[in-house]
Design a protein around this motif. Structure first.
Motif, PDB file in Angstrom:
ATOM      1  N   ALA A  97       0.821  -1.208   0.000  1.00 25.24           N
ATOM      2  CA  ALA A  97       0.000   0.000   0.000  1.00 25.24           C
ATOM      3  C   ALA A  97       0.856   1.260   0.000  1.00 25.24           C
ATOM      4  O   ALA A  97       0.478   2.269  -0.591  1.00 25.24           O
ATOM      5  CB  ALA A  97      -0.931   0.000   1.207  1.00 25.24           C
ATOM      6  N   ASP A 124      -6.048  -4.476   2.343  1.00 27.96           N
ATOM      7  CA  ASP A 124      -6.969  -4.993   1.335  1.00 27.96           C
ATOM      8  C   ASP A 124      -6.942  -4.080   0.121  1.00 27.96           C
ATOM      9  O   ASP A 124      -6.667  -2.889   0.221  1.00 27.96           O
ATOM     10  CB  ASP A 124      -8.397  -5.052   1.881  1.00 27.96           C
ATOM     11  N   LYS A 125      -7.280  -4.631  -1.023  1.00 25.48           N
ATOM     12  CA  LYS A 125      -7.282  -3.813  -2.233  1.00 25.48           C
ATOM     13  C   LYS A 125      -8.672  -3.278  -2.554  1.00 25.48           C
ATOM     14  O   LYS A 125      -8.821  -2.239  -3.153  1.00 25.48           O
ATOM     15  CB  LYS A 125      -6.730  -4.621  -3.401  1.00 25.48           C
ATOM     16  N   ILE A 126      -9.711  -3.970  -2.169  1.00 25.78           N
ATOM     17  CA  ILE A 126     -11.079  -3.520  -2.416  1.00 25.78           C
ATOM     18  C   ILE A 126     -11.828  -3.533  -1.085  1.00 25.78           C
ATOM     19  O   ILE A 126     -11.833  -4.523  -0.368  1.00 25.78           O
ATOM     20  CB  ILE A 126     -11.803  -4.426  -3.439  1.00 25.78           C
ATOM     21  N   HIS A 127     -12.484  -2.426  -0.766  1.00 24.80           N
ATOM     22  CA  HIS A 127     -13.201  -2.291   0.508  1.00 24.80           C
ATOM     23  C   HIS A 127     -14.692  -2.153   0.295  1.00 24.80           C
ATOM     24  O   HIS A 127     -15.407  -1.623   1.123  1.00 24.80           O
ATOM     25  CB  HIS A 127     -12.689  -1.062   1.266  1.00 24.80           C
ATOM     26  N   THR A 138     -11.556   1.313  -6.878  1.00 21.56           N
ATOM     27  CA  THR A 138     -10.219   1.868  -7.039  1.00 21.56           C
ATOM     28  C   THR A 138      -9.440   1.715  -5.744  1.00 21.56           C
ATOM     29  O   THR A 138      -9.951   1.993  -4.669  1.00 21.56           O
ATOM     30  CB  THR A 138     -10.313   3.370  -7.410  1.00 21.56           C
ATOM     31  N   SER A 139      -8.211   1.268  -5.860  1.00 21.06           N
ATOM     32  CA  SER A 139      -7.343   1.223  -4.684  1.00 21.06           C
ATOM     33  C   SER A 139      -6.193   2.197  -4.895  1.00 21.06           C
ATOM     34  O   SER A 139      -5.924   2.637  -6.016  1.00 21.06           O
ATOM     35  CB  SER A 139      -6.824  -0.192  -4.432  1.00 21.06           C
ATOM     36  N   GLN A 140      -5.531   2.534  -3.820  1.00 23.00           N
ATOM     37  CA  GLN A 140      -4.448   3.498  -3.893  1.00 23.00           C
ATOM     38  C   GLN A 140      -3.139   2.859  -3.471  1.00 23.00           C
ATOM     39  O   GLN A 140      -3.115   1.948  -2.647  1.00 23.00           O
ATOM     40  CB  GLN A 140      -4.729   4.693  -2.980  1.00 23.00           C
ATOM     41  N   LYS A 141      -2.065   3.341  -4.046  1.00 21.40           N
ATOM     42  CA  LYS A 141      -0.710   2.963  -3.640  1.00 21.40           C
ATOM     43  C   LYS A 141       0.027   4.270  -3.385  1.00 21.40           C
ATOM     44  O   LYS A 141       0.129   5.118  -4.267  1.00 21.40           O
ATOM     45  CB  LYS A 141      -0.021   2.163  -4.742  1.00 21.40           C
TER      46      LYS A 141
END
Length: 152
Positions: A97, A124-127, A138-141
């Motif tokens: 992350a 987690d990548k999807i919440h 959408t996930s963030q890095k």
């Protein structure tokens, strides 16, 4: 730690860690250079709630990234490098992350990222739950660049 710099850097780091009471655990190559306890398979995947550091000496970036992606919590990982190309590859290929370049992992914090008080963390990548729009998929890095920056 890269094998090309381990013999120069590891003894100095071990001395600094010893002064602070940090327990060191290492692979065979590490223990050839410094006094450290044996690092077990379990150690690589353990997030210690104590001053304990597990050290692995790697032959290069491929081995380092593979080790991190296998054992990391995928929360925050960092590289110390003067090679911008390798640092960008690390950012791209490490699945975490937050990824730091030449900066302390202690910067991985909601307040530091301008999100306000941190009330929780997630790798987690999807919440999503219930109806989901594009934003929910959408996930963030987070990527942090530093020049030896630390957070006291």
């Amino acid at each position: 730690m890269h094998e090309q710099v381990a013999a120069q850097i590891l003894p100095r780091l071990a001395a600094a860690y010893a002064e602070k009471g940090v327990e060191l655990r290492g692979d065979e190559k590490t223990r050839e250079l410094i006094s450290a306890n044996v690092a077990t398979e379990e150690d690589w995947a353990t997030e210690y709630l104590a001053p304990i550091l597990s050290i692995k000496i790697v032959s290069g970036l491929d081995e380092a990234i593979a080790h991190i992606n296998q054992y990391s919590s995928q929360h925050t990982d960092a590289i110390v490098s003067e090679d911008y190309t390798r640092a960008r590859r690390f950012i791209t290929e490490v699945d975490s992350a937050s990824v730091m370049v030449n900066a302390s992992t202690r910067f991985a914090d909601g307040f530091e990222y301008g999100l306000g008080a941190e009330i929780g963390i997630s790798t987690d990548k999807i919440h999503a739950r219930g109806p989901v729009g594009l934003e929910g998929l959408t996930s963030q890095k987070w990527v942090v660049f530093g020049d030896g920056h630390i957070r006291a």
